[in-house]
Design an enzyme around this catalytic site. Structure first.
Site, PDB file in Angstrom:
ATOM      1  N   GLN A 100      48.729  55.250  29.021  1.00 33.21           N
ATOM      2  CA  GLN A 100      49.129  54.014  29.702  1.00 33.21           C
ATOM      3  C   GLN A 100      50.221  54.316  30.723  1.00 33.21           C
ATOM      4  O   GLN A 100      51.244  54.926  30.396  1.00 33.21           O
ATOM      5  CB  GLN A 100      49.602  52.983  28.657  1.00 33.21           C
ATOM      6  CG  GLN A 100      49.977  51.630  29.228  1.00 33.21           C
ATOM      7  CD  GLN A 100      48.795  50.856  29.784  1.00 33.21           C
ATOM      8  OE1 GLN A 100      47.656  51.060  29.399  1.00 33.21           O
ATOM      9  NE2 GLN A 100      49.073  49.965  30.721  1.00 33.21           N
TER      10      GLN A 100
ATOM     11  N   LYS B 217      43.464  46.117  25.366  1.00 32.41           N
ATOM     12  CA  LYS B 217      42.464  47.194  25.383  1.00 32.41           C
ATOM     13  C   LYS B 217      41.964  47.480  23.974  1.00 32.41           C
ATOM     14  O   LYS B 217      40.762  47.638  23.747  1.00 32.41           O
ATOM     15  CB  LYS B 217      43.064  48.456  26.018  1.00 32.41           C
ATOM     16  CG  LYS B 217      43.255  48.319  27.533  1.00 32.41           C
ATOM     17  CD  LYS B 217      44.083  49.435  28.148  1.00 32.41           C
ATOM     18  CE  LYS B 217      44.318  49.126  29.636  1.00 32.41           C
ATOM     19  NZ  LYS B 217      45.183  50.112  30.311  1.00 32.41           N
TER      20      LYS B 217
ATOM     21  N   ASP C 165      39.958  57.052  32.405  1.00 33.45           N
ATOM     22  CA  ASP C 165      40.673  56.382  33.494  1.00 33.45           C
ATOM     23  C   ASP C 165      40.224  56.888  34.863  1.00 33.45           C
ATOM     24  O   ASP C 165      40.534  56.294  35.891  1.00 33.45           O
ATOM     25  CB  ASP C 165      42.178  56.654  33.362  1.00 33.45           C
ATOM     26  CG  ASP C 165      42.933  55.467  32.817  1.00 33.45           C
ATOM     27  OD1 ASP C 165      42.465  54.335  33.009  1.00 33.45           O
ATOM     28  OD2 ASP C 165      43.997  55.684  32.214  1.00 33.45           O
TER      29      ASP C 165
HETATM   30  N1  LIG Z   1      46.308  54.559  32.390  1.00 31.21           N
HETATM   31  C1  LIG Z   1      46.255  53.302  32.807  1.00 31.21           C
HETATM   32  N2  LIG Z   1      45.062  52.720  33.011  1.00 31.21           N
HETATM   33  C2  LIG Z   1      44.977  51.427  33.421  1.00 31.21           C
HETATM   34  O1  LIG Z   1      43.869  50.893  33.616  1.00 31.21           O
HETATM   35  C3  LIG Z   1      46.189  50.691  33.609  1.00 31.21           C
HETATM   36  C4  LIG Z   1      47.395  51.344  33.395  1.00 31.21           C
HETATM   37  N3  LIG Z   1      47.402  52.638  33.004  1.00 31.21           N
HETATM   38  N4  LIG Z   1      48.562  50.700  33.598  1.00 31.21           N
HETATM   39  C5  LIG Z   1      48.617  49.322  33.986  1.00 31.21           C
HETATM   40  C6  LIG Z   1      47.380  48.875  34.734  1.00 31.21           C
HETATM   41  C7  LIG Z   1      47.127  47.390  34.732  1.00 31.21           C
HETATM   42  N5  LIG Z   1      45.882  47.173  34.034  1.00 31.21           N
HETATM   43  C8  LIG Z   1      45.342  45.924  33.759  1.00 31.21           C
HETATM   44  C9  LIG Z   1      44.364  45.719  32.806  1.00 31.21           C
HETATM   45  C10 LIG Z   1      43.900  44.458  32.505  1.00 31.21           C
HETATM   46  C11 LIG Z   1      44.400  43.345  33.119  1.00 31.21           C
HETATM   47  C12 LIG Z   1      43.910  41.998  32.739  1.00 31.21           C
HETATM   48  O2  LIG Z   1      42.973  41.876  31.976  1.00 31.21           O
HETATM   49  N6  LIG Z   1      44.517  40.919  33.230  1.00 31.21           N
HETATM   50  C13 LIG Z   1      44.117  39.571  32.923  1.00 31.21           C
HETATM   51  C14 LIG Z   1      45.216  38.717  32.334  1.00 31.21           C
HETATM   52  C15 LIG Z   1      46.541  39.355  32.206  1.00 31.21           C
HETATM   53  C16 LIG Z   1      47.635  38.448  31.654  1.00 31.21           C
HETATM   54  O3  LIG Z   1      47.427  37.246  31.474  1.00 31.21           O
HETATM   55  O4  LIG Z   1      48.696  39.015  31.402  1.00 31.21           O
HETATM   56  C17 LIG Z   1      43.615  38.909  34.193  1.00 31.21           C
HETATM   57  O5  LIG Z   1      43.915  39.367  35.292  1.00 31.21           O
HETATM   58  O6  LIG Z   1      42.947  37.890  34.052  1.00 31.21           O
HETATM   59  C18 LIG Z   1      45.367  43.522  34.080  1.00 31.21           C
HETATM   60  C19 LIG Z   1      45.813  44.799  34.393  1.00 31.21           C
HETATM   61  C20 LIG Z   1      45.403  48.366  33.631  1.00 31.21           C
HETATM   62  N7  LIG Z   1      46.188  49.370  34.008  1.00 31.21           N
END
Ligand SMILES: Nc1nc(=O)c2c([nH]1)NC[C@@H]1CN(c3ccc(C(=O)N[C@@H](CCC(=O)O)C(=O)O)cc3)C=[N+]21
Length: 315
Positions: A106, A62, A129
């Site tokens: 987070q 992020k 969020d």
């Molecule tokens: N307050 C809060 N807001 C959130 O938005 C939040 C959170 N907490 N806690 C956890 C989850 C999970 N999350 C993700 C963000 C990006 C990918 C992402 O970009 N993933 C990539 C690759 C991931 C990798 O390779 O590890 C993909 O799917 O291609 C995934 C999951 C946001 N979250």
């Protein structure tokens, strides 16, 4: 006559690339940030508690994405032992900080902290969020601050309150891949506050006919088979099989499940809620995991932050 034949063209891909679409959106946001920079630099505060490897990785992604588009990010890291009050105090300080236009706590937080109390402490205008109860409520009632302003649900960035990032990312993926939503049957698998419920509301605002299936649904499979659009957001690896789908369905896979993969460097692999290999051939369009919804979640976080900064400045 030449006998050398050109290899057959690969079949047109039915994959929706969240990686590519999120890149496009980040480029748009970079242009926007540079055009407003004499007035404001959008700022995102990121609160991280503990050292879960996945949380560390997401927070790093992020902050990097912020830097790329021209958003300032401010990190606040706390040990696992932080008290709920300390977090709420920090949130209140950030609520009053004019350099901060978005506050992200987070998740998940450790068990001794009531998540709701912390996310509800974030000022609704800085709740990028979209998890504050007021923003959740506005998504239900579609009301603005006391007015009866007509919402343009076809342009989510014009909606004057914050909408959760992952649900917004799902709709943006459909829009930018030319999938018509109005009039379609959409089945959402999962009813979480984070994804299932808000994405259902968004689809409803876009005039889809929605059905939610969940853990107590009898014969989920036959319900999903009626769907033109499937949004899978349950968190069960490869649950959706090809015989769950109608031929030509559009599938958005929100699941991020890590499964053991001893043959890989990391020792695990990410898979969605949909059995991609099995389903790909049956779908009109489908998102992969990784490279689908995940990157869109981050792009929408950036967009919410830029919108927040613009609103503060009345632009
Ligand atoms: N307050 C809060 N807001 C959130 O938005 C939040 C959170 N907490 N806690 C956890 C989850 C999970 N999350 C993700 C963000 C990006 C990918 C992402 O970009 N993933 C990539 C690759 C991931 C990798 O390779 O590890 C993909 O799917 O291609 C995934 C999951 C946001 N979250």
């Amino acid at each position: 006559m030449s006998t050398s034949s050109t290899p057959p063209a690969p079949p047109p891909s039915n994959r929706i690339s969240g990686t590519a679409i999120s890149k496009e959106i980040r480029a748009e946001l970079a242009v926007e940030c540079s055009s407003i920079k004499s007035t404001v630099t959008p700022g995102l505060a990121v609160i991280l508690v503990g050292s879960r490897p996945d949380s560390l990785a997401y927070v790093r992604m992020k902050k990097k994405a912020c830097a790329e588009v021209g958003i300032d990010s401010f990190g606040y890291d706390y040990p696992e032992t932080v008290t709920q009050q300390e977090l709420i105090d920090k949130v209140n300080e950030l609520n009053a900080d004019p350099k901060v236009h978005g506050i992200l706590v987070q998740l998940p937080l450790p068990n001794h902290i009531v998540e709701n109390l912390v996310t509800s402490a974030v000022h609704p205008d800085k709740d990028v969020d979209g998890l504050h109860p007021l923003n959740c409520a506005k998504l239900v009632t579609a009301q603005t601050h006391g007015g009866s302003v007509k919402m343009n649900w076809k342009d989510l960035k014009s909606i004057p309150f914050h909408i959760a990032c992952t649900p917004q990312g799902c709709i943006e993926l459909l829009d930018r891949s030319g999938v018509e939503i109005e009039g379609k049957r959409a089945v959402v698998i999962g009813r979480s506050n984070l994804v299932g419920m808000p994405v259902s509301l968004l689809l409803n605002h876009r005039n889809a006919t929605i059905t939610i299936v969940h853990s107590r649904t009898i014969d989920a499979q036959s319900v999903v088979r009626t769907a033109d659009i499937v949004i899978a957001a349950v968190g069960r690896a490869k649950m959706v099989k090809s015989d769950w789908l109608k031929e030509g369905a559009v599938v958005i896979d929100v699941g991020i499940n890590s499964v053991d993969a001893p043959d890989t460097k990391k020792g695990y692999r990410l898979v969605g809620d949909v059995d991609f290999d099995e389903c790909e051939g049956k779908c009109e369009k489908i998102t992969p995991v990784p490279g689908g919804v995940g990157p869109m979640t981050i792009a929408m976080l950036l967009r919410n932050t830029v919108n927040s900064a613009k609103r503060v400045c009345g632009i």
